[in-house]
Design a protein around this motif. Structure first.
Motif, mmCIF file in Angstrom:
data_model
loop_
_atom_site.group_PDB
_atom_site.id
_atom_site.type_symbol
_atom_site.label_atom_id
_atom_site.label_comp_id
_atom_site.label_asym_id
_atom_site.label_seq_id
_atom_site.Cartn_x
_atom_site.Cartn_y
_atom_site.Cartn_z
ATOM 1 N N LEU A 155 0.822 -1.210 0.000
ATOM 2 C CA LEU A 155 0.000 0.000 0.000
ATOM 3 C C LEU A 155 0.856 1.260 0.000
ATOM 4 C CD1 LEU A 155 -2.789 1.314 0.124
ATOM 5 C CD2 LEU A 155 -2.692 1.109 2.621
ATOM 6 N N ILE A 156 1.914 1.288 0.841
ATOM 7 C CA ILE A 156 2.754 2.483 0.908
ATOM 8 C C ILE A 156 3.426 2.747 -0.431
ATOM 9 C CG2 ILE A 156 4.849 3.471 1.914
ATOM 10 C CD1 ILE A 156 4.098 2.198 4.547
ATOM 11 N N GLY A 157 3.961 1.684 -1.035
ATOM 12 C CA GLY A 157 4.623 1.842 -2.317
ATOM 13 C C GLY A 157 3.685 2.315 -3.405
ATOM 14 N N ILE A 162 1.786 7.012 -6.827
ATOM 15 C CA ILE A 162 0.765 7.966 -7.288
ATOM 16 C C ILE A 162 1.193 9.392 -6.961
ATOM 17 C CG2 ILE A 162 -1.613 8.752 -6.927
ATOM 18 C CD1 ILE A 162 -2.349 5.796 -6.438
ATOM 19 N N TYR A 163 1.708 9.549 -5.756
ATOM 20 C CA TYR A 163 2.214 10.868 -5.337
ATOM 21 C C TYR A 163 3.323 11.344 -6.268
ATOM 22 C CZ TYR A 163 5.416 13.849 -2.641
ATOM 23 O OH TYR A 163 6.280 14.830 -2.249
ATOM 24 N N LEU A 164 4.275 10.443 -6.566
ATOM 25 C CA LEU A 164 5.398 10.818 -7.417
ATOM 26 C C LEU A 164 4.952 11.191 -8.828
ATOM 27 C CD1 LEU A 164 8.211 8.202 -6.642
ATOM 28 C CD2 LEU A 164 8.227 10.632 -6.091
ATOM 29 N N ARG A 165 4.079 10.386 -9.394
ATOM 30 C CA ARG A 165 3.733 10.564 -10.798
ATOM 31 C C ARG A 165 2.725 11.687 -11.019
ATOM 32 N NH1 ARG A 165 7.600 8.899 -13.415
ATOM 33 N NH2 ARG A 165 6.298 8.914 -15.282
ATOM 34 N N SER A 166 1.929 12.011 -10.009
ATOM 35 C CA SER A 166 0.859 12.995 -10.203
ATOM 36 C C SER A 166 1.040 14.247 -9.355
ATOM 37 C CB SER A 166 -0.499 12.354 -9.884
ATOM 38 O OG SER A 166 -0.729 11.233 -10.720
ATOM 39 N N LEU A 167 1.097 14.080 -8.036
ATOM 40 C CA LEU A 167 1.100 15.246 -7.156
ATOM 41 C C LEU A 167 2.408 16.020 -7.193
ATOM 42 C CD1 LEU A 167 -0.788 13.902 -4.012
ATOM 43 C CD2 LEU A 167 -1.645 15.423 -5.798
ATOM 44 N N PRO A 214 15.877 3.576 7.450
ATOM 45 C CA PRO A 214 14.729 4.007 6.647
ATOM 46 C C PRO A 214 13.879 5.021 7.404
ATOM 47 C CG PRO A 214 14.302 1.840 7.578
ATOM 48 C CD PRO A 214 15.711 2.208 7.969
ATOM 49 N N LEU A 215 13.328 5.984 6.683
ATOM 50 C CA LEU A 215 12.461 7.006 7.252
ATOM 51 C C LEU A 215 11.205 7.123 6.384
ATOM 52 C CD1 LEU A 215 15.163 9.826 7.724
ATOM 53 C CD2 LEU A 215 14.336 8.268 9.499
ATOM 54 N N ALA A 216 10.194 7.759 6.935
ATOM 55 C CA ALA A 216 8.975 8.081 6.177
ATOM 56 C C ALA A 216 8.399 6.857 5.467
ATOM 57 C CB ALA A 216 9.262 9.195 5.167
ATOM 58 N N GLY A 217 8.223 5.798 6.237
ATOM 59 C CA GLY A 217 7.614 4.597 5.668
ATOM 60 C C GLY A 217 8.467 3.904 4.638
ATOM 61 N N GLY A 218 9.776 4.136 4.670
ATOM 62 C CA GLY A 218 10.679 3.498 3.729
ATOM 63 C C GLY A 218 10.835 4.240 2.423
ATOM 64 N N THR A 219 10.363 5.478 2.355
ATOM 65 C CA THR A 219 10.496 6.263 1.126
ATOM 66 C C THR A 219 11.730 7.165 1.143
ATOM 67 O OG1 THR A 219 9.109 8.067 1.988
ATOM 68 C CG2 THR A 219 7.996 6.277 0.814
ATOM 69 N N ILE A 220 12.310 7.349 2.318
ATOM 70 C CA ILE A 220 13.531 8.134 2.520
ATOM 71 C C ILE A 220 14.495 7.257 3.311
ATOM 72 C CG2 ILE A 220 14.508 10.261 3.516
ATOM 73 C CD1 ILE A 220 12.472 10.944 1.458
ATOM 74 N N ALA A 221 15.789 7.453 3.108
ATOM 75 C CA ALA A 221 16.761 6.685 3.892
ATOM 76 C C ALA A 221 17.986 7.525 4.200
ATOM 77 C CB ALA A 221 17.179 5.419 3.144
ATOM 78 N N ILE A 222 18.602 7.199 5.332
ATOM 79 C CA ILE A 222 19.920 7.705 5.666
ATOM 80 C C ILE A 222 20.885 6.545 5.581
ATOM 81 C CG2 ILE A 222 21.373 8.620 7.514
ATOM 82 C CD1 ILE A 222 18.972 10.175 8.534
ATOM 83 N N ALA A 223 21.953 6.735 4.823
ATOM 84 C CA ALA A 223 23.044 5.768 4.771
ATOM 85 C C ALA A 223 24.287 6.438 5.335
ATOM 86 C CB ALA A 223 23.300 5.315 3.336
ATOM 87 N N PHE A 224 25.007 5.712 6.185
ATOM 88 C CA PHE A 224 26.223 6.286 6.745
ATOM 89 C C PHE A 224 27.324 5.238 6.743
ATOM 90 C CE2 PHE A 224 23.414 4.936 10.163
ATOM 91 C CZ PHE A 224 24.203 4.091 10.904
ATOM 92 N N GLY A 225 28.560 5.721 6.627
ATOM 93 C CA GLY A 225 29.697 4.820 6.609
ATOM 94 C C GLY A 225 30.966 5.578 6.923
ATOM 95 N N GLN A 226 32.064 4.840 7.013
ATOM 96 C CA GLN A 226 33.355 5.410 7.400
ATOM 97 C C GLN A 226 34.394 5.188 6.322
ATOM 98 O OE1 GLN A 226 33.700 3.310 11.199
ATOM 99 N NE2 GLN A 226 33.659 5.306 12.210
ATOM 100 N N ARG A 227 35.461 5.971 6.441
ATOM 101 C CA ARG A 227 36.617 5.773 5.559
ATOM 102 C C ARG A 227 37.384 4.553 6.032
ATOM 103 N NH1 ARG A 227 41.236 10.208 3.794
ATOM 104 N NH2 ARG A 227 42.696 8.695 2.921
#
Length: 227
Positions: A155-157, A162-167, A214-227
């Motif tokens: 449902l979220i996807g 719909i939001y991406l393609r229209s709104l 993951p954020l916002a129901g899996g529609t946004i994400a933060i990825a972090f890592g080190q050198r």
């Protein structure tokens, strides 16, 4: 999707003055909280140093500067002159420079942290961009990406598509006066990676100790890592 740097730069120059307003409207005002989480994910402390790549109007740059404080050094880099004009106006006193995310104008091991927010998918070579982000951080420093990702199926996807393609193109185009720009942004989000693929991209960019949030129901994400 092809990322022509000159075309992408021209697009951001056109929408620069309404970009933040559109983001606030489209995210219902919670985009600021995502940037605050990304800033905290760097592990930056007072007196530290950070580089915000593809900084746009400088909102994440300013968040990093609040953490680093007067004794720290925070710089924002972008390839859009108009975006940098907004950044310098909105955040006087911060360091902003025009430059290429794929060829950062800094020596190795210059900063304690690097960030990029909603800019990775616009790079013509995202792996090279990620490699540059870790090249300029000190050993043990942290690189952070805040980016849209494809949500899980269901449902979220379906609702999100719909939001991406229209709104998104309709509202973004109405506020900015440039519907084609927001159709492009919609297409880049819809064609981008899911959470696991973002992690693979970070590994290809020679990041280590990678974490994904993951954020916002899996529609946004933060990825972090080190050198």
């Amino acid at each position: 999707m092809e990322r022509d740097p000159a075309a992408v730069r021209a697009m951001f120059d056109r929408i620069a003055r309404r970009y933040d307003l559109v983001n606030t409207v489209l995210s219902a005002g919670i985009d600021g909280s995502w940037r605050r989480r990304a800033a905290r994910a760097t592990g930056l402390v007072a007196g530290g140093s950070a580089l915000d790549v593809a900084c746009g109007s400088g909102k994440l740059t300013a968040q990093l500067a609040r953490i680093a404080g007067a004794r720290g050094r925070v710089a924002g880099l972008d390839f859009s002159p108009e975006m940098l004009t907004i950044a310098r106006h909105d955040h006087p006193g911060l360091e902003f420079l025009e430059g290429d995310a794929l060829n950062l104008p800094f020596d190795d091991a210059t900063f304690d942290a690097t960030t990029i927010a909603f800019g990775l998918r616009n790079l013509s070579d995202p792996v090279r961009g990620l490699r540059e982000m870790v090249r300029v951080i000190k050993p043990g420093g942290r690189a952070v990406v805040l980016e849209f990702v494809k949500p899980p199926k269901g449902l979220i996807g379906s609702t999100y598509r719909i939001y991406l393609r229209s709104l998104l193109p309709a509202i973004g185009g109405m506020i900015s006066g440039d519907r084609s720009a927001y159709r492009y942004l919609s297409d880049t989000v819809d064609s981008y990676r899911n959470l696991d693929e973002l992690g693979e991209l970070a590994r290809d960019g020679v990041w280590s100790s990678i974490g994904l949030e993951p954020l916002a129901g899996g529609t946004i994400a933060i990825a972090f890592g080190q050198r």
